[in-house]
Motif scaffolding. Structure first.
Motif, PDB file in Angstrom:
ATOM      1  N   ALA A 124       0.842  -1.202   0.000  1.00  8.19           N
ATOM      2  CA  ALA A 124       0.000   0.000   0.000  1.00  8.19           C
ATOM      3  C   ALA A 124       0.871   1.244   0.000  1.00  8.19           C
ATOM      4  O   ALA A 124       2.086   1.160   0.095  1.00  8.19           O
ATOM      5  N   CYS A 125       0.240   2.421  -0.113  1.00  8.32           N
ATOM      6  CA  CYS A 125       0.989   3.674  -0.066  1.00  8.32           C
ATOM      7  C   CYS A 125       0.170   4.660   0.772  1.00  8.32           C
ATOM      8  O   CYS A 125      -0.968   4.969   0.434  1.00  8.32           O
ATOM      9  N   GLU A 126       0.745   5.087   1.892  1.00  9.08           N
ATOM     10  CA  GLU A 126       0.022   5.966   2.826  1.00  9.08           C
ATOM     11  C   GLU A 126       0.035   7.417   2.356  1.00  9.08           C
ATOM     12  O   GLU A 126      -0.832   8.196   2.700  1.00  9.08           O
ATOM     13  N   ASP A 127       1.055   7.789   1.604  1.00 12.83           N
ATOM     14  CA  ASP A 127       1.233   9.178   1.171  1.00 12.83           C
ATOM     15  C   ASP A 127       0.360   9.444  -0.062  1.00 12.83           C
ATOM     16  O   ASP A 127       0.490   8.765  -1.072  1.00 12.83           O
ATOM     17  N   ASN A 128      -0.521  10.448   0.050  1.00 14.46           N
ATOM     18  CA  ASN A 128      -1.477  10.697  -1.046  1.00 14.46           C
ATOM     19  C   ASN A 128      -0.990  11.684  -2.099  1.00 14.46           C
ATOM     20  O   ASN A 128      -1.765  12.136  -2.929  1.00 14.46           O
TER      21      ASN A 128
END
Ligand code: GLN
Length: 295
Positions: A8-12
């Motif tokens: 996943a990637c938390e930074d939008n």
């Protein structure tokens, strides 16, 4: 192997999401060599912006709705769906063309055929027939450059004809005619100064057909008999009846088929036979002229 993104990637931010998408697409399937470009096209589609904007505003955060749409598209890309099917269009020449699973997605290599046709010495009101037009790519690209030419595209698939007709309207080229026809079956007695075609030419049992984007395209647009040349053989023989004296036939083909196609042209008494290489240096388009005053 294709698999859904596993991390996943938390930074939008645009930069982080692009990076995540490119890595996900790359690690899902090693045949996805254009993973960074794929990620950029998908993201600019979700943000309704140009790919340049992504580089100008790398720190900008995606809205939640954009994030959801983007993740969904990346996931579908990871399991193999072609980018053009996911966004609904592919740019070809100077045109934006709608695509569907009824036809081949236009390829950049096919622009070589358009260039080769435009380089020929042809009458100012050249009549053109595009055989197996699919999205209408070749017919529409030629028409966009030559408003005096009379351009007709045919395809045996009625869905392709609907798509090509719609693409003509979307690109303000409504005067290009599209007609349902299995090669020359519905062409009557007409003769053309130029016949162009990107027919199916992949060998029937080619392992290439089981990999990457082509799995999502109709096999009728890709394969043609054991050696891939059944339709090309048919077209080279039949086209003689539909070409004006010294009319040209241009055929896109597989990179190992050049010599066989030159031989087929020779055996059918065509002249001025030439092959052009694509941007990878591979033989891709062979053209020849119907000899004047031949028997
Ligand atoms: N050039 C296409 C490909 O590599 C094949 C298209 C065709 O058969 N006309 O997928």
């Amino acid at each position: 192997m294709t698999k859904a993104p596993s991390f996943a990637c938390e930074d939008n931010s645009i930069a982080a999401q692009l990076n995540w998408a490119a890595k996900s697409i790359q690690s899902a399937d090693s045949s996805h060599t254009s993973f960074l470009l794929d990620a950029k096209i998908l993201l600019s589609h979700c943000l309704n912006c140009t790919t340049t904007y992504l580089h100008t505003w790398p720190e900008k955060a995606l809205l939640d709705s954009q994030l959801i749409q983007f993740r969904d598209l990346v996931e579908q890309r990871c399991i193999g769906h072609p980018v053009a099917h996911l966004i609904g269009y592919r740019d070809f020449w100077t045109l934006r063309l709608q695509v569907s699973n009824a036809t081949l997605i236009p390829r950049p290599e096919t622009e070589l055929l358009v260039e080769a046709a435009l380089d020929l010495d042809l009458p100012s009101q050249t009549s053109v027939l595009d055989l197996g037009t699919g999205t209408g790519a070749i017919a529409l690209a030629l028409a966009s450059e030559k408003s005096n030419w009379q351009v007709m595209g045919v395809d045996k698939s009625p869905d392709a004809i609907l798509l090509a007709t719609n693409n003509a309207i979307l690109n303000q080229l409504n005067w290009v005619q599209f007609r349902q026809s299995d090669w020359f079956a519905n062409i009557a007695q007409q003769q053309f100064d130029l016949i162009v075609t990107n027919p199916p030419y992949v060998e029937q049992h080619s392992p290439y057909l089981t990999q990457g984007d082509v799995r999502f395209e109709p096999s009728s647009a890709l394969t043609s008999g054991m050696d891939g040349l059944d339709d090309i053989r048919f077209i080279i023989v039949q086209a003689r009846d539909y070409l004006t004296d010294s009319g040209w036939l241009l055929i896109e083909h597989g990179f190992e088929q050049g010599s066989e196609i030159r031989f087929l042209f020779e055996s059918n008494a065509y002249v001025d036979i030439q092959t052009k290489a694509d941007f990878n240096g591979l033989e891709r388009v062979t053209m020849a002229k119907k000899a004047e005053n031949d028997l």
